[in-house]
Design an enzyme around this catalytic site. Structure first.
Site, PDB file in Angstrom:
ATOM      1  N   TYR A 144       1.019  -1.633   0.371  1.00  0.00           N
ATOM      2  CA  TYR A 144      -0.234   0.076  -0.201  1.00  0.00           C
ATOM      3  C   TYR A 144       1.001   1.330  -0.594  1.00  0.00           C
ATOM      4  O   TYR A 144       1.759   1.292   0.848  1.00  0.00           O
ATOM      5  CB  TYR A 144      -1.417  -0.153   1.259  1.00  0.00           C
ATOM      6  CG  TYR A 144      -1.630   1.548   1.462  1.00  0.00           C
ATOM      7  CD1 TYR A 144      -3.047   1.813   0.872  1.00  0.00           C
ATOM      8  CD2 TYR A 144      -1.824   2.083   2.287  1.00  0.00           C
ATOM      9  CE1 TYR A 144      -4.122   2.478   0.860  1.00  0.00           C
ATOM     10  CE2 TYR A 144      -2.315   2.690   2.576  1.00  0.00           C
ATOM     11  CZ  TYR A 144      -3.665   3.263   2.197  1.00  0.00           C
ATOM     12  OH  TYR A 144      -4.509   3.888   1.836  1.00  0.00           O
ATOM     13  N   ASP A 239       9.564   3.509  -0.561  1.00  0.00           N
ATOM     14  CA  ASP A 239       8.351   3.512   0.217  1.00  0.00           C
ATOM     15  C   ASP A 239       8.755   3.423   1.878  1.00  0.00           C
ATOM     16  O   ASP A 239       8.641   2.564   2.405  1.00  0.00           O
ATOM     17  CB  ASP A 239       7.200   2.750  -0.311  1.00  0.00           C
ATOM     18  CG  ASP A 239       5.794   3.175   0.775  1.00  0.00           C
ATOM     19  OD1 ASP A 239       6.081   4.029   1.656  1.00  0.00           O
ATOM     20  OD2 ASP A 239       4.613   3.493   0.465  1.00  0.00           O
ATOM     21  N   LYS A 263       4.669   9.368   8.212  1.00  0.00           N
ATOM     22  CA  LYS A 263       3.963   8.726  10.445  1.00  0.00           C
ATOM     23  C   LYS A 263       5.847   9.112  11.546  1.00  0.00           C
ATOM     24  O   LYS A 263       5.044  10.472  11.840  1.00  0.00           O
ATOM     25  CB  LYS A 263       4.279   6.835  10.176  1.00  0.00           C
ATOM     26  CG  LYS A 263       3.001   6.761   9.786  1.00  0.00           C
ATOM     27  CD  LYS A 263       2.582   5.241   9.726  1.00  0.00           C
ATOM     28  CE  LYS A 263       1.554   4.570   8.360  1.00  0.00           C
ATOM     29  NZ  LYS A 263       0.511   4.353   8.344  1.00  0.00           N
TER      30      LYS A 263
HETATM   31  C1  LIG Z   1       4.189   2.440   3.042  1.00  0.00           C
HETATM   32  C2  LIG Z   1       2.855   2.936   3.076  1.00  0.00           C
HETATM   33  N1  LIG Z   1       3.189   3.979   2.140  1.00  0.00           N
HETATM   34  C3  LIG Z   1       2.265   5.139   2.474  1.00  0.00           C
HETATM   35  C4  LIG Z   1       1.175   4.974   3.387  1.00  0.00           C
HETATM   36  C5  LIG Z   1      -0.170   6.637   2.939  1.00  0.00           C
HETATM   37  O1  LIG Z   1       0.847   7.311   4.470  1.00  0.00           O
HETATM   38  P1  LIG Z   1      -0.951   8.327   4.387  1.00  0.00           P
HETATM   39  O2  LIG Z   1      -1.661   7.625   5.183  1.00  0.00           O
HETATM   40  O3  LIG Z   1      -0.340   9.622   5.685  1.00  0.00           O
HETATM   41  O4  LIG Z   1      -1.687   8.743   3.222  1.00  0.00           O
HETATM   42  C6  LIG Z   1       1.103   4.611   3.914  1.00  0.00           C
HETATM   43  C7  LIG Z   1      -0.235   4.275   5.377  1.00  0.00           C
HETATM   44  O5  LIG Z   1      -1.051   5.121   4.937  1.00  0.00           O
HETATM   45  C8  LIG Z   1       2.275   3.214   4.190  1.00  0.00           C
HETATM   46  O6  LIG Z   1       1.525   2.428   4.942  1.00  0.00           O
HETATM   47  N1  LIG Z   2      -2.244   0.320   6.706  1.00  0.00           N
HETATM   48  C1  LIG Z   2      -2.304   1.963   7.138  1.00  0.00           C
HETATM   49  C2  LIG Z   2      -1.250   3.149   6.856  1.00  0.00           C
HETATM   50  O1  LIG Z   2      -0.423   2.228   6.815  1.00  0.00           O
HETATM   51  C3  LIG Z   2      -3.377   2.484   7.856  1.00  0.00           C
HETATM   52  C4  LIG Z   2      -3.942   3.860   8.181  1.00  0.00           C
HETATM   53  C5  LIG Z   2      -4.686   4.325   7.019  1.00  0.00           C
HETATM   54  O2  LIG Z   2      -5.311   3.631   6.103  1.00  0.00           O
HETATM   55  O3  LIG Z   2      -6.171   4.389   7.515  1.00  0.00           O
END
Ligand SMILES: Cc1ncc(COP(=O)(O)O)c(C=O)c1O
Ligand SMILES: N[C@H](C=O)CCC(=O)O
Length: 427
Positions: A144, A239, A263
């Site tokens: 993701y 990522d 994060k």
């Molecule tokens: C590996 C990774 N990339 C991108 C994202 C996207 O980050 P955000 O939720 O801050 O948009 C997340 C988590 O949501 C993630 O775990």
């Molecule tokens: N797995 C997602 C981010 O790492 C969980 C956070 C979200 O989408 O709200």
């Protein structure tokens, strides 16, 4: 039985004005059933809900709260920053401090601040496409990278929980250039390059995938990806939104051309970044032609929280986090073994998760083969016991440096009850 009257009232109210009552789908308990608990406040390792129930937190806002909640130094830094103004739309010296802290810890020569991981990965892909003059991107099933259109193909996290591989509203054209291959399958990546010769701008990977549960890269996998991108004139985007500054001072730091962070580096406020080689980053406006921007990018409150958090993350803290993750993972695993529940503890570092599956999990198909019903029973018993686990079998568990010996004793009893409950669930 704990009382959840106020949470239930909140859920009802929320559902009338917010889709599904939540502002991010994984919060809705879709993967485990039931009503989400609404949080009133949090301190250290604990969350308190609107009914006054306390929970030991193993989600940590999905990663950012690595030091625990309301860390006094982070709170003080944010208060001090807020008193001086909350946003200027002009550069600040704090942004340089944060950029210097990040570049000194990572392989990035330059970074640009944004406000979410989604923005970071979307922008990194734009740089890769702009720099190579190519359009296609290879991503792995179950990884993701946020919710930008190009990445919503066989994505993990909430998309996995909902069982929706793609999303309505993402035009076919937006993912037409996204090639999805199985994680840990280097031959599939090589084949993608052969079949799309001269067209692939980048491969994007989670440095250690954490959005299909936690899955370890096979030995040398990240290096092999880098070598393949080199051999084919493409770029590698690592990522590290989840792993960055959590699994170690700089993250995984596997070889790559571009990296994304989020994060932890925001300390619980909205800050994220993408960065990498100077020659690539200098193709961004205003130096180069690739456009990227943000009204709140480098927001002074987020910068203060992030910088303070990073500076507090010393080697001792990482040692503590590694030890906690190892102990908690093993504790949960022994409880499940004692209760006779088949499971696989996947713990490639201080990010870990447990698959309710007999077999080792190396990719998304194997992750999806687990018994999510058993996870739901385990989750709900833990919630009742005052432990907050991710409400989905497809997410990592996050430890914080605020956890105490008392928390570990609490967990031991809670895991054992939850494992016995999970054992009552059969396919
Ligand atoms: C590996 C990774 N990339 C991108 C994202 C996207 O980050 P955000 O939720 O801050 O948009 C997340 C988590 O949501 C993630 O775990
Ligand atoms: N797995 C997602 C981010 O790492 C969980 C956070 C979200 O989408 O709200």
């Amino acid at each position: 039985m704990r009382k959840h009257t106020e949470s239930e009232l909140c859920a009802e109210r929320a559902a009338t004005v917010i889709p599904g009552g939540v502002n991010s789908p994984v919060r809705a308990f879709g993967g485990v059933g039931g009503t989400p608990v609404f949080i009133k406040e949090a301190r250290g390792s604990r969350l308190i809900d609107v009914d006054g129930n306390s929970y030991l937190d193993l989600v940590g806002s999905w990663g950012p709260m690595i030091l625990g909640h309301a860390h006094p130094e982070v709170v003080a830094a944010v208060q001090e920053a807020a008193a001086k103004g909350t946003s200027f739309g002009a550069p600040t010296s704090g942004e340089i401090d944060l950029a210097e802290e990040i570049t000194s810890r990572t392989n990035c020569e330059e970074i640009r601040l944004v406000s979410s991981g989604t923005e970071a990965t979307m922008s990194a892909l734009r740089v890769a496409r702009g720099a190579t003059g190519r359009d296609k991107v290879v991503k792995f099933a179950g990884c993701y990278h946020g919710h930008a259109d190009a990445f919503l193909a066989a994505a993990g996290s909430g998309v996995a929980t909902l069982g929706a591989p793609d999303s309505p509203g993402v035009p076919a054209s937006a993912t037409a250039d996204t090639i999805v291959v199985p994680y840990n399958d280097i031959d599939a990546v090589a084949a993608a390059f052969e079949q799309n010769e001269g067209q692939i701008a980048a491969v994007i990977t989670e440095a250690v995938p954490g959005n299909m549960g936690c899955v370890a890269p096979a030995d040398g996998f990240n290096q092999k990806l880098y070598d393949l991108t080199r051999a084919n004139g493409a770029l590698l985007i690592s990522d590290e939104v989840m792993t960055g500054f959590r699994v170690g001072p700089g993250g995984v730091k596997a070889p790559a051309d571009l990296y994304t962070y989020g994060k932890v580096m925001g300390g619980g406020l909205p800050a994220a970044a993408f960065g990498g080689r100077r020659d690539l980053m200098e193709q961004l406006a205003p130096v180069g032609p690739i456009y990227q921007a943000g009204t709140l990018s480098g927001n002074p409150l987020a910068v203060a929280a992030g910088l303070t958090t990073l500076r507090l993350l010393t080697d001792d803290v990482y040692e503590k986090l590694d030890g906690l993750a190892e102990q908690i993972g093993k504790m949960a695993s022994s409880a499940l073994s004692e209760a006779g529940v088949a499971h696989y503890l996947s713990a490639p570092g201080n990010l870990f998760s447990i698959f309710f599956s007999e077999n080792r999990v190396t990719n998304f198909n194997e992750a999806k083969a687990q018994n999510t019903g058993q996870y739901a029973a385990f989750f709900h018993t833990l919630l009742e016991e005052g432990v907050h686990l991710p409400p989905s079998a497809f997410e990592c568990w996050f430890v914080s440096a605020a956890m105490t010996g008392e928390d570990l004793s609490h967990l031991e009893t809670a895991f054992s009850r939850a494992a016995r409950k999970a054992a009552t669930v059969r396919l």
